[in-house]
Design a protein around this motif. Structure first.
Motif, PDB file in Angstrom:
ATOM      1  N   GLY A  33       0.798  -1.215   0.000  1.00  0.00           N
ATOM      2  CA  GLY A  33       0.000   0.000   0.000  1.00  0.00           C
ATOM      3  C   GLY A  33       0.831   1.265   0.000  1.00  0.00           C
ATOM      4  O   GLY A  33       2.062   1.231   0.054  1.00  0.00           O
ATOM      5  N   LYS A  34       0.142   2.398  -0.025  1.00  0.00           N
ATOM      6  CA  LYS A  34       0.841   3.673  -0.170  1.00  0.00           C
ATOM      7  C   LYS A  34       1.683   4.041   1.052  1.00  0.00           C
ATOM      8  O   LYS A  34       2.640   4.777   0.932  1.00  0.00           O
ATOM      9  CB  LYS A  34      -0.149   4.788  -0.483  1.00  0.00           C
ATOM     10  CG  LYS A  34      -1.124   5.100   0.617  1.00  0.00           C
ATOM     11  CD  LYS A  34      -2.033   6.257   0.255  1.00  0.00           C
ATOM     12  CE  LYS A  34      -2.932   6.573   1.432  1.00  0.00           C
ATOM     13  NZ  LYS A  34      -3.689   7.771   1.209  1.00  0.00           N
ATOM     14  N   ASN A  35       1.351   3.525   2.226  1.00  0.00           N
ATOM     15  CA  ASN A  35       2.129   3.854   3.422  1.00  0.00           C
ATOM     16  C   ASN A  35       3.479   3.137   3.474  1.00  0.00           C
ATOM     17  O   ASN A  35       4.442   3.682   4.006  1.00  0.00           O
ATOM     18  CB  ASN A  35       1.340   3.546   4.688  1.00  0.00           C
ATOM     19  CG  ASN A  35       0.166   4.478   4.860  1.00  0.00           C
ATOM     20  OD1 ASN A  35       0.177   5.601   4.359  1.00  0.00           O
ATOM     21  ND2 ASN A  35      -0.858   4.017   5.539  1.00  0.00           N
ATOM     22  N   GLY A  37       4.638   0.825   0.646  1.00  0.00           N
ATOM     23  CA  GLY A  37       5.186   0.609  -0.687  1.00  0.00           C
ATOM     24  C   GLY A  37       5.612  -0.825  -0.915  1.00  0.00           C
ATOM     25  O   GLY A  37       5.081  -1.765  -0.313  1.00  0.00           O
TER      26      GLY A  37
END
Length: 129
Positions: A33-35, A37
Motif C-alpha cells: 500500500g501507499k504507506n 510501498g
C-alpha cells in the motif's frame, strides 16, 4: 527498485546475500500500500523471515520477533538504536514488528543477530556476530 537505495546499496546487497546464504528462503516482491510501498520479502518454510523496504537513499528491514523469542532478543548485544526499536515496538499477538532503518554496518550486524533469533541459520558463520 534496488537503485533507489543508492549509497546504502552495499548494505542492502550484503544483507540479502547473508540471508540467501544462511537460510533456505523464497524471495518475492509484495506491495503493502501507499504507506509502506514495495518490499522484498524473504520467507522460510511458509513463514516470514524478513522484509526489506527500499527508500530514497535508504532502506528499512522488518522482522517480527515472537513473544517466545523476545527474551532471547533482549539478551543480544545490540546497538542503542536497534535496542530502542526492540523495546518500544508495539506488541501484537504474533509478536513485535520491528522496523529497522539500516544506515550502517552496525545496523546490519544487529539485523543479522535478530535474524538468528528469528530462525536458525543453515550453518554456523562468523558473519552472524
Amino acid at each position: 527498485m534496488i537503485a533507489s537505495v543508492q549509497s546504502k546499496r552495499p548494505l542492502w546487497e550484503a544483507l540479502t546475500q547473508f540471508i540467501e546464504e544462511n537460510y533456505r528462503v523464497k524471495r518475492d516482491f509484495a506491495f503493502y500500500g501507499k504507506n509502506y510501498g514495495w518490499a522484498l520479502r524473504f520467507r522460510s518454510g511458509g513463514r516470514a523471515l524478513a522484509a526489506l523496504y527500499p527508500g530514497m537513499d535508504n532502506f528499512t528491514v522488518q522482522i517480527i520477533i515472537s513473544p517466545a523469542q523476545l527474551e532471547e532478543a533482549l539478551q543480544l548485544r545490540l546497538g542503542p538504536k536497534v535496542r530502542d526499536i526492540l523495546i518500544n515496538a508495539r506488541a501484537f499477538t504474533e509478536g513485535r514488528w520491528l522496523f529497522i532503518p539500516v544506515e550502517s554496518e552496525k545496523d546490519c550486524r544487529d539485523v543479522r543477530r535478530l535474524l538468528r533469533v528469528r530462525a536458525s541459520p543453515l550453518k554456523k558463520t562468523k558473519s552472524l556476530m
